[in-house]
Design an enzyme around this catalytic site. Structure first.
Site, mmCIF file in Angstrom:
data_model
loop_
_atom_site.group_PDB
_atom_site.id
_atom_site.type_symbol
_atom_site.label_atom_id
_atom_site.label_comp_id
_atom_site.label_asym_id
_atom_site.label_seq_id
_atom_site.Cartn_x
_atom_site.Cartn_y
_atom_site.Cartn_z
ATOM 1 N N SER A 36 -16.436 -16.986 -74.819
ATOM 2 C CA SER A 36 -17.589 -17.581 -75.188
ATOM 3 C C SER A 36 -17.991 -17.019 -76.759
ATOM 4 C CB SER A 36 -18.233 -17.501 -74.137
ATOM 5 O OG SER A 36 -19.087 -16.519 -74.491
ATOM 6 N N ASP A 311 -29.241 -16.700 -76.641
ATOM 7 C CA ASP A 311 -29.014 -17.039 -75.147
ATOM 8 C C ASP A 311 -28.992 -15.605 -74.937
ATOM 9 O OD1 ASP A 311 -26.524 -17.248 -75.396
ATOM 10 O OD2 ASP A 311 -26.769 -18.487 -74.733
ATOM 11 N N HIS A 314 -25.602 -14.294 -75.775
ATOM 12 C CA HIS A 314 -24.521 -14.861 -76.725
ATOM 13 C C HIS A 314 -25.420 -14.397 -79.086
ATOM 14 C CE1 HIS A 314 -22.695 -17.293 -74.029
ATOM 15 N NE2 HIS A 314 -21.794 -16.503 -74.794
#
Length: 346
Positions: A36, A311, A314
């Site tokens: 991600s 978040d 990340h």
């Protein structure tokens, strides 16, 4: 993509579909493999996946101001790598093969991204279509093109995070054994790419997992020791493997980016980089905004530029930009044996 590191194999499909026009100079393409941290939207095409950044507030600072599959308020590391190389961001592989794409056979010659949120080094596949590729492309031209392209690999965080969170795994295998297995498995995947013609590799280590909001909130807002110690040990093992691998394949050129060192630099010297908040996430719920995912009803910080974390997992766009700056032009503190600029010129 729940298929984990099988993304390392899909490069075969890219070349089979996309090799058609004349050679470009310096860096003809960038192929991205990872999780991600560099996903630019592959997971949006997966019907069964909870790891999707297709809702607000993701993408709020992207040029379109809309969610686009990136786990960031704006651009991520994959975007900035392409910018440094003067190329458009490599598109998600699944966007090019989707049924809704009328031009699904015209894979971008500037590269393709196989990065997928949730991907790890393990859970790979042995399904190869190299024979099909050889039948549909000139072998010499294919080899030349691949040898000039950059293969960016950002993987491993999910594997280590999963181990640290699993009491069952920790009972079955020691941390060092697990790290050794990660390094060995990654070497196998990299060798497959090499065997197909890849020669230039940008490989990132694991960052300071113990200082992410999701870990801090479990330790009275302080970094968790295990979450930082084992990324260091993994990165050491990865660097040793890369040196050995290059010795075994003398025509390999690689740049290792010490994500941990760059990550800790921001945390320990935030004011030098324009940051004020080093612990809390910008978007989320509860203490440190780390008691829940970033969702449309989450708390949202007013200034994303002063947060290191977007978040609970990340980095923000601002932090991603700094990481890639260090990756591209960084000193030996962050890159070895060369930086990415030198990798491109090699």
């Amino acid at each position: 993509m729940s298929y984990g590191t099988r993304v390392l194999i899909f490069i075969f499909l890219v070349i089979r579909c996309g090799f058609s026009k004349g050679e470009q100079t310096v860096v003809p393409a960038v192929y991205v493999f990872g999780d991600s941290l560099v996903d630019v939207g592959n997971n949006n095409y997966l019907r069964i996946s909870v790891a999707r950044a297709d809702h607000p507030y993701y993408g709020i600072d992207f040029p379109t101001h809309k969610p686009n599959g990136r786990f960031s308020n704006g651009k991520n590391a994959a975007d900035f790598i392409s910018e440094k190389l003067g190329l458009a961001t490599s598109p998600p592989y699944l966007s090019l093969t989707a049924k809704s794409n009328a031009n699904k056979n015209n894979v971008s010659l500037d590269g393709v991204s196989f990065a997928s949120s949730g991907a790890g080094i393990f859970n790979g596949t042995d399904e190869l279509v190299y024979e099909d590729m050889k039948r549909e492309a000139d072998a010499a031209a294919l080899q030349k093109r691949l040898s000039k392209s950059i293969f960016a690999v950002v993987i491993g965080s999910n594997d280590l995070f999963g181990y640290l969170q699993s009491s069952n795994l920790r009972k079955k295998i020691t941390p060092q054994q697990y790290l050794d297995s990660m390094v060995f498995s990654l070497k196998v995947q990299l060798q497959r790419l090499y065997n197909l013609g890849a020669r230039k590799f940008e490989i990132a280590g694991i960052g300071a997992l113990g200082c992410t909001p999701v870990f801090r909130v479990r330790n009275k807002t302080e970094c968790i020791t295990d979450g930082n110690y084992w990324p260091i040990k993994y990165n050491e093992g990865l660097q040793s493997m890369l040196k050995e691998w290059q010795f075994e394949n003398r025509d390999i050129t690689y740049s290792f980016f010490d994500t941990y060192a760059a990550h800790m630099d921001l945390i320990q010297n935030p004011a030098s980089y324009g940051f004020r908040e080093i612990k809390a996430a910008c978007c989320g719920f509860g203490e440190l905004n780390a008691r829940g995912l970033c969702l449309p009803l989450s708390n949202l910080c007013s200034n994303r530029q002063d947060h290191i974390f977007w978040d609970l997992f990340h980095p923000t766009e601002a932090a991603n930009r700094i990481f890639v700056d260090k990756m591209f032009d960084g000193s030996s503190k962050y890159t070895s044996p060369i930086n990415m600029r030198q990798l491109v010129a090699a």
